[in-house]
Structure formats: structure tokens, C-alpha cells
Design a protein around this motif. Structure first.
Motif, short mmCIF file in Angstrom:
data_model
loop_
_atom_site.label_atom_id
_atom_site.label_comp_id
_atom_site.label_asym_id
_atom_site.label_seq_id
_atom_site.Cartn_x
_atom_site.Cartn_y
_atom_site.Cartn_z
N LYS A 58 -50.62 -37.20 -37.32
CA LYS A 58 -50.82 -38.33 -36.66
C LYS A 58 -49.23 -37.87 -36.60
O LYS A 58 -49.36 -38.52 -35.14
N PHE A 59 -48.97 -37.79 -37.24
CA PHE A 59 -47.19 -38.27 -37.42
C PHE A 59 -46.61 -37.43 -38.20
O PHE A 59 -46.98 -36.82 -39.26
N LEU A 60 -44.71 -37.11 -37.85
CA LEU A 60 -44.35 -36.37 -39.22
C LEU A 60 -43.03 -37.34 -39.27
O LEU A 60 -42.45 -37.65 -38.01
N LEU A 61 -42.33 -37.44 -40.63
CA LEU A 61 -41.37 -38.11 -40.41
C LEU A 61 -40.45 -37.89 -40.96
O LEU A 61 -40.55 -36.44 -42.05
N TYR A 62 -38.99 -37.08 -40.72
CA TYR A 62 -37.97 -36.31 -41.02
C TYR A 62 -36.93 -37.00 -40.40
O TYR A 62 -37.08 -37.73 -40.28
N PRO A 63 -35.64 -36.40 -41.84
CA PRO A 63 -35.89 -35.84 -42.67
C PRO A 63 -36.29 -36.30 -43.36
O PRO A 63 -36.42 -37.57 -44.06
N ASN A 64 -36.84 -35.95 -45.28
CA ASN A 64 -37.11 -35.70 -46.45
C ASN A 64 -37.05 -35.57 -47.53
O ASN A 64 -37.34 -34.40 -47.01
N PRO A 65 -35.78 -35.93 -48.08
CA PRO A 65 -35.10 -36.72 -48.08
C PRO A 65 -34.35 -37.51 -47.08
O PRO A 65 -33.37 -36.45 -46.79
N ALA A 66 -34.29 -38.41 -47.32
CA ALA A 66 -33.21 -39.29 -46.14
C ALA A 66 -32.26 -39.99 -46.51
O ALA A 66 -31.98 -41.39 -47.62
N LEU A 73 -42.08 -38.33 -35.50
CA LEU A 73 -42.89 -37.56 -34.02
C LEU A 73 -44.55 -38.28 -34.32
O LEU A 73 -44.35 -37.36 -35.41
N ALA A 74 -44.89 -38.01 -33.24
CA ALA A 74 -46.50 -38.57 -33.31
C ALA A 74 -47.59 -38.24 -32.09
O ALA A 74 -46.59 -37.73 -31.32
N GLU A 75 -48.70 -37.37 -32.24
CA GLU A 75 -48.98 -37.39 -30.55
C GLU A 75 -49.32 -38.39 -29.79
O GLU A 75 -49.64 -37.80 -29.03
N SER A 126 -41.82 -40.77 -29.59
CA SER A 126 -40.89 -40.15 -30.79
C SER A 126 -40.09 -41.46 -30.86
O SER A 126 -39.10 -41.62 -29.74
N PHE A 127 -38.97 -41.24 -31.75
CA PHE A 127 -37.96 -42.39 -31.81
C PHE A 127 -37.55 -42.31 -33.46
O PHE A 127 -37.63 -41.56 -34.23
N LYS A 128 -35.66 -42.49 -33.01
CA LYS A 128 -35.03 -42.92 -34.11
C LYS A 128 -34.69 -44.21 -34.98
O LYS A 128 -34.76 -44.77 -34.00
N MET A 129 -35.21 -44.15 -36.20
CA MET A 129 -34.73 -45.66 -36.90
C MET A 129 -33.62 -45.43 -38.32
O MET A 129 -33.25 -44.33 -38.82
N ASN A 130 -32.81 -46.16 -37.71
CA ASN A 130 -32.05 -46.24 -39.25
C ASN A 130 -32.38 -47.19 -40.39
O ASN A 130 -32.46 -48.32 -40.36
N ILE A 131 -32.13 -46.72 -41.28
CA ILE A 131 -32.59 -46.80 -42.28
C ILE A 131 -31.48 -47.16 -43.86
O ILE A 131 -31.43 -47.57 -44.67
N GLY A 132 -29.80 -46.79 -42.84
CA GLY A 132 -29.34 -46.95 -44.12
C GLY A 132 -28.63 -47.88 -45.22
O GLY A 132 -27.84 -48.03 -45.81
N THR A 133 -29.17 -48.94 -44.33
CA THR A 133 -29.50 -50.36 -45.08
C THR A 133 -30.16 -50.74 -46.22
O THR A 133 -30.35 -51.37 -47.42
N LEU A 134 -31.22 -49.83 -46.43
CA LEU A 134 -32.05 -49.92 -47.13
C LEU A 134 -32.05 -49.39 -49.09
O LEU A 134 -30.96 -48.20 -48.65
#
Length: 175
Positions: A58-66, A73-75, A126-134
Motif C-alpha cells: 500500500k505504501f513505500l517509505l524511503y530512504p531507510n535508514p533516514a 509513496l502510496a497507491e 506522495s510527499f516528503k516529511m522532515n524528521i530532523g527533530t526526531l
């Protein structure tokens, strides 16, 4: 009385977590039993451990590790995303999680209350997320697609040391 105290002390010192038989439940929201590393959409997937994920194509999460950013990216359109801090454990390595996990395993309120980071009201596939604060570490990344919950495991790293060193540590853990 002194002998009883000595006996109790010896027993307390000799016990450890492994001997108690206590093990994290295989359905724990905070458990990571493996991870799928992927650099991009078309890249080769490196499976470490036995990932307890429910992606169902149903979806793809990348890059991993990040480090700073991740992409989804999802259907179909994703409406919500949650990052839940998780702990890696080398347990349940022989379980077929395809037979154990389902989209109704976790309730949304439990995910929200355990979430370290979330995005609501998305209407995109399809979108980008900033996870720099995690913080550096493992996360279960939950997405809501068509009213159902799916998830993947993510490792977030920091720019300390070389990427090769960090990857080696992760890879050694899952061996």
C-alpha cells in the motif's frame, strides 16, 4: 535470619531479565523485530531481522535508514502519518508476521497517544516529511490509507560518525 538475607541477596543478584521469561508481546506497538533498508523507490531492499510490518504493497517509505527527510509513496491518498518510538529486539524471528498482523491490530487512539511526530489531514499519495527533530533510533511509521492502518519500521540516524559505521552497528545487531 542472616542466612535468609544472604539467600535472598544471592537469588536477586543471580536473576536477570532473560531468566524471568518476560518477553515483549509480539503485538506491542513499541516493538521492532527487524527492518527493511531501502535507499530509493527502485533500490534493492536489505532485510535485517524479521520485520514486523504491515505494508501490504500500500505504501513505500524511503530512504531507510533516514536522517533529515523521508518520503512516502502510496497507491492511494494517505490521510495521516504517525511516528511511534520503538525498541529493537531480536525476538520472534521465526514468526510469519503476515499471519499475525492486521489493519485493525492497533487502534488509532493508541497510536496517537504514543506518537512522537504526526501529520494529519494529508490528501496526497506522495510527499516528503522532515524528521530532523526526531531523536536517533527506531520508529514504527503508521499511515492511514482508505481508513485502514498500515505501518513500516524506520531507523532514524544522526550525522555523527560515518554512515558506514552506523550501518555496521545496525547490521551487527540484527545478525
Amino acid at each position: 535470619m542472616k542466612r535468609l538475607f544472604i539467600l535472598i541477596s544471592i537469588l536477586a543478584i543471580s536473576c536477570n531479565k532473560d531468566e524471568t521469561g518476560v518477553q515483549t508481546d509480539k503485538n506491542s506497538i513499541n516493538l521492532v523485530t527487524g527492518i527493511n533498508f531501502r535507499q530509493d523507490i527502485d533500490g534493492t531492499v536489505l532485510k535485517l531481522g524479521n520485520p514486523n510490518v504491515l505494508v501490504n504493497n500500500k505504501f513505500l517509505l524511503y530512504p531507510n535508514p533516514a536522517n533529515e527527510s523521508v518520503y512516502i509513496l502510496a497507491e492511494e491518498n494517505v490521510t495521516d502519518v504517525w511516528f511511534v518510538s520503538a525498541n529493537p529486539e531480536k525476538i520472534y524471528q521465526e514468526i510469519n508476521f503476515n499471519n499475525v498482523l492486521s489493519t485493525n491490530l492497533y487502534n488509532e487512539q493508541s497510536i496517537i497517544s504514543n506518537s512522537n511526530f504526526s501529520i494529519s489531514g494529508q490528501t496526497s499519495n506522495s510527499f516528503k516529511m522532515n524528521i530532523g527533530t526526531l531523536a536517533k533510533g527506531y520508529y514504527k511509521v503508521f499511515v492511514k490509507i482508505g481508513g485502514k492502518l498500515y505501518w513500516d519500521n524506520l531507523y532514524k540516524y544522526e550525522n555523527q560518525g560515518s554512515n558506514e559505521e552506523q550501518f555496521s552497528k545496525i547490521n551487527d545487531f540484527w545478525k
